[in-house]
Structure formats: C-alpha cells, structure tokens
Write a protein that holds these residues in place. Structure first.
Motif, PDB file in Angstrom:
ATOM      1  N   ILE A  88      -0.537 -24.399  22.890  1.00 62.89           N
ATOM      2  CA  ILE A  88      -0.991 -24.542  21.515  1.00 62.89           C
ATOM      3  C   ILE A  88      -0.381 -25.832  20.987  1.00 62.89           C
ATOM      4  O   ILE A  88       0.815 -26.080  21.142  1.00 62.89           O
ATOM      5  N   LYS A  89      -1.201 -26.679  20.384  1.00 66.37           N
ATOM      6  CA  LYS A  89      -0.729 -27.927  19.794  1.00 66.37           C
ATOM      7  C   LYS A  89      -0.922 -27.850  18.292  1.00 66.37           C
ATOM      8  O   LYS A  89      -2.022 -27.556  17.818  1.00 66.37           O
TER       9      LYS A  89
ATOM     10  N   GLN B 206       2.836 -26.292   7.240  1.00 68.59           N
ATOM     11  CA  GLN B 206       3.335 -26.616   8.578  1.00 68.59           C
ATOM     12  C   GLN B 206       4.462 -25.670   8.965  1.00 68.59           C
ATOM     13  O   GLN B 206       4.491 -25.155  10.090  1.00 68.59           O
ATOM     14  N   GLN B 207       5.384 -25.420   8.047  1.00 66.21           N
ATOM     15  CA  GLN B 207       6.508 -24.517   8.327  1.00 66.21           C
ATOM     16  C   GLN B 207       6.017 -23.105   8.602  1.00 66.21           C
ATOM     17  O   GLN B 207       6.555 -22.421   9.472  1.00 66.21           O
ATOM     18  N   ALA B 208       4.992 -22.662   7.872  1.00 65.77           N
ATOM     19  CA  ALA B 208       4.466 -21.311   8.076  1.00 65.77           C
ATOM     20  C   ALA B 208       3.874 -21.152   9.469  1.00 65.77           C
ATOM     21  O   ALA B 208       4.132 -20.154  10.152  1.00 65.77           O
ATOM     22  N   VAL B 209       3.099 -22.128   9.911  1.00 64.44           N
ATOM     23  CA  VAL B 209       2.473 -22.054  11.239  1.00 64.44           C
ATOM     24  C   VAL B 209       3.540 -22.111  12.331  1.00 64.44           C
ATOM     25  O   VAL B 209       3.582 -21.263  13.222  1.00 64.44           O
ATOM     26  N   VAL B 210       4.416 -23.110  12.254  1.00 70.18           N
ATOM     27  CA  VAL B 210       5.463 -23.279  13.269  1.00 70.18           C
ATOM     28  C   VAL B 210       6.391 -22.062  13.288  1.00 70.18           C
ATOM     29  O   VAL B 210       6.742 -21.552  14.351  1.00 70.18           O
ATOM     30  N   GLY B 211       6.768 -21.564  12.119  1.00 67.41           N
ATOM     31  CA  GLY B 211       7.640 -20.387  12.040  1.00 67.41           C
ATOM     32  C   GLY B 211       7.016 -19.162  12.677  1.00 67.41           C
ATOM     33  O   GLY B 211       7.684 -18.410  13.399  1.00 67.41           O
ATOM     34  N   PHE B 212       5.721 -18.951  12.446  1.00 67.89           N
ATOM     35  CA  PHE B 212       5.023 -17.816  13.057  1.00 67.89           C
ATOM     36  C   PHE B 212       5.016 -17.944  14.576  1.00 67.89           C
ATOM     37  O   PHE B 212       5.294 -16.978  15.283  1.00 67.89           O
ATOM     38  N   LEU B 213       4.692 -19.134  15.079  1.00 66.90           N
ATOM     39  CA  LEU B 213       4.642 -19.337  16.529  1.00 66.90           C
ATOM     40  C   LEU B 213       6.015 -19.111  17.155  1.00 66.90           C
ATOM     41  O   LEU B 213       6.123 -18.464  18.203  1.00 66.90           O
ATOM     42  N   GLU B 214       7.056 -19.632  16.519  1.00 67.54           N
ATOM     43  CA  GLU B 214       8.410 -19.441  17.038  1.00 67.54           C
ATOM     44  C   GLU B 214       8.802 -17.962  17.010  1.00 67.54           C
ATOM     45  O   GLU B 214       9.335 -17.436  17.985  1.00 67.54           O
ATOM     46  N   ALA B 215       8.534 -17.287  15.900  1.00 63.48           N
ATOM     47  CA  ALA B 215       8.907 -15.876  15.756  1.00 63.48           C
ATOM     48  C   ALA B 215       8.201 -14.988  16.775  1.00 63.48           C
ATOM     49  O   ALA B 215       8.756 -13.977  17.210  1.00 63.48           O
ATOM     50  N   ASN B 216       6.991 -15.377  17.155  1.00 56.92           N
ATOM     51  CA  ASN B 216       6.216 -14.583  18.113  1.00 56.92           C
ATOM     52  C   ASN B 216       6.306 -15.112  19.533  1.00 56.92           C
ATOM     53  O   ASN B 216       5.547 -14.690  20.402  1.00 56.92           O
TER      54      ASN B 216
ATOM     55  N   ASN C  87       4.259 -20.251  23.083  1.00 51.32           N
ATOM     56  CA  ASN C  87       4.530 -21.600  23.556  1.00 51.32           C
ATOM     57  C   ASN C  87       3.647 -22.581  22.794  1.00 51.32           C
ATOM     58  O   ASN C  87       2.431 -22.438  22.773  1.00 51.32           O
ATOM     59  N   PHE C  88       4.263 -23.585  22.153  1.00 49.63           N
ATOM     60  CA  PHE C  88       3.487 -24.570  21.408  1.00 49.63           C
ATOM     61  C   PHE C  88       4.181 -25.916  21.456  1.00 49.63           C
ATOM     62  O   PHE C  88       5.355 -26.024  21.795  1.00 49.63           O
TER      63      PHE C  88
ATOM     64  N   PHE D 113      -4.759 -26.695  17.728  1.00 45.18           N
ATOM     65  CA  PHE D 113      -5.613 -26.768  18.917  1.00 45.18           C
ATOM     66  C   PHE D 113      -4.991 -25.924  20.022  1.00 45.18           C
ATOM     67  O   PHE D 113      -3.777 -25.765  20.078  1.00 45.18           O
ATOM     68  N   ASN D 114      -5.840 -25.397  20.907  1.00 42.51           N
ATOM     69  CA  ASN D 114      -5.379 -24.799  22.158  1.00 42.51           C
ATOM     70  C   ASN D 114      -5.818 -25.794  23.225  1.00 42.51           C
ATOM     71  O   ASN D 114      -7.004 -25.884  23.533  1.00 42.51           O
ATOM     72  N   GLU D 115      -4.857 -26.574  23.721  1.00 42.17           N
ATOM     73  CA  GLU D 115      -5.154 -27.729  24.585  1.00 42.17           C
ATOM     74  C   GLU D 115      -6.104 -28.652  23.809  1.00 42.17           C
ATOM     75  O   GLU D 115      -5.719 -29.163  22.781  1.00 42.17           O
ATOM     76  N   ASP D 116      -7.365 -28.797  24.285  1.00 46.17           N
ATOM     77  CA  ASP D 116      -8.324 -29.671  23.608  1.00 46.17           C
ATOM     78  C   ASP D 116      -9.307 -28.903  22.731  1.00 46.17           C
ATOM     79  O   ASP D 116     -10.189 -29.510  22.125  1.00 46.17           O
ATOM     80  N   ARG D 117      -9.183 -27.583  22.668  1.00 46.94           N
ATOM     81  CA  ARG D 117     -10.123 -26.765  21.880  1.00 46.94           C
ATOM     82  C   ARG D 117      -9.585 -26.577  20.465  1.00 46.94           C
ATOM     83  O   ARG D 117      -8.474 -26.104  20.276  1.00 46.94           O
TER      84      ARG D 117
END
Length: 108
Positions: free
Chosen positions: A3-4, A20-30, A33-34, A70-74
C-alpha cells in the motif's frame, strides 16, 4: 503488494495533516504493510500520483490533495474514500487486501 500513501510532509493545511495522520495511524495500528511517499520531496513521484488518479476523482480546480492511496499501481482512493470504507468496515476490500493481517490472539 504494498500500500502506498502519498503524503505532503510540508503541507500548510491542518486538515491535510490530520487526514494523513488518520490514514497512516490506521495502517500502523492494523499492521498493514505500507510505504509513505512524500510528494514534496520527489517531483517525479508527485507527477506519477497526479497521472494515475482516475479523471473522475480529480478536483474541478487545482491538484488532488494528499493523502492519496494506491495498492502498488492501482488507485484505491483519497481520504474521503478511505473514511467511507472505514465507516462501512470495508477498509481491507478498499485497499485491495484479501483479509486482515494475522494478529496473535492473547487469549490463546
């Protein structure tokens, strides 16, 4: 699959920073890999992001604001799309991931 999250580290907008913090925080908490891609530091990455956002997702005026996901290029979506998927409990489908990462259950 990575995930990018395209972010702007030097944004003057408080709402962009919060999103930005909300998205990054969610990815980290769950434990998803991003990779964070800072569009203020890499011109070619910023241009790539602009070129790969679907036309129907582009703002009528100006450039699309981060975070863009994005998920890779999608293309997955922007913060509003992310927020809606979170509200609907469909974030993993939104991100193009098959399921939630395995997290050891402490009750086992």
């Amino acid at each position: 699959m990575v995930i990018k999250v395209y972010v702007a580290s030097s944004s003057g907008s408080i709402s962009v920073k919060k999103y930005q913090q909300a998205v990054v925080g969610f990815l980290e908490a769950n434990r998803i890999n991003f990779q964070e891609v800072d569009i203020t530091m890499l011109e070619e990455q910023r241009l790539w992001m602009y070129r790969n956002i679907p036309r129907d997702k582009l703002p009528k005026k100006g450039n699309p604001l981060p975070p863009q996901i994005f998920n890779e290029d999608r293309y997955c979506g922007d913060y509003e799309d992310f927020f809606q998927s979170k509200e609907n409990n469909t974030v993993f489908a939104f991100l193009g991931l098959s399921s939630q990462p395995n997290v050891k259950d402490s009750e086992s």
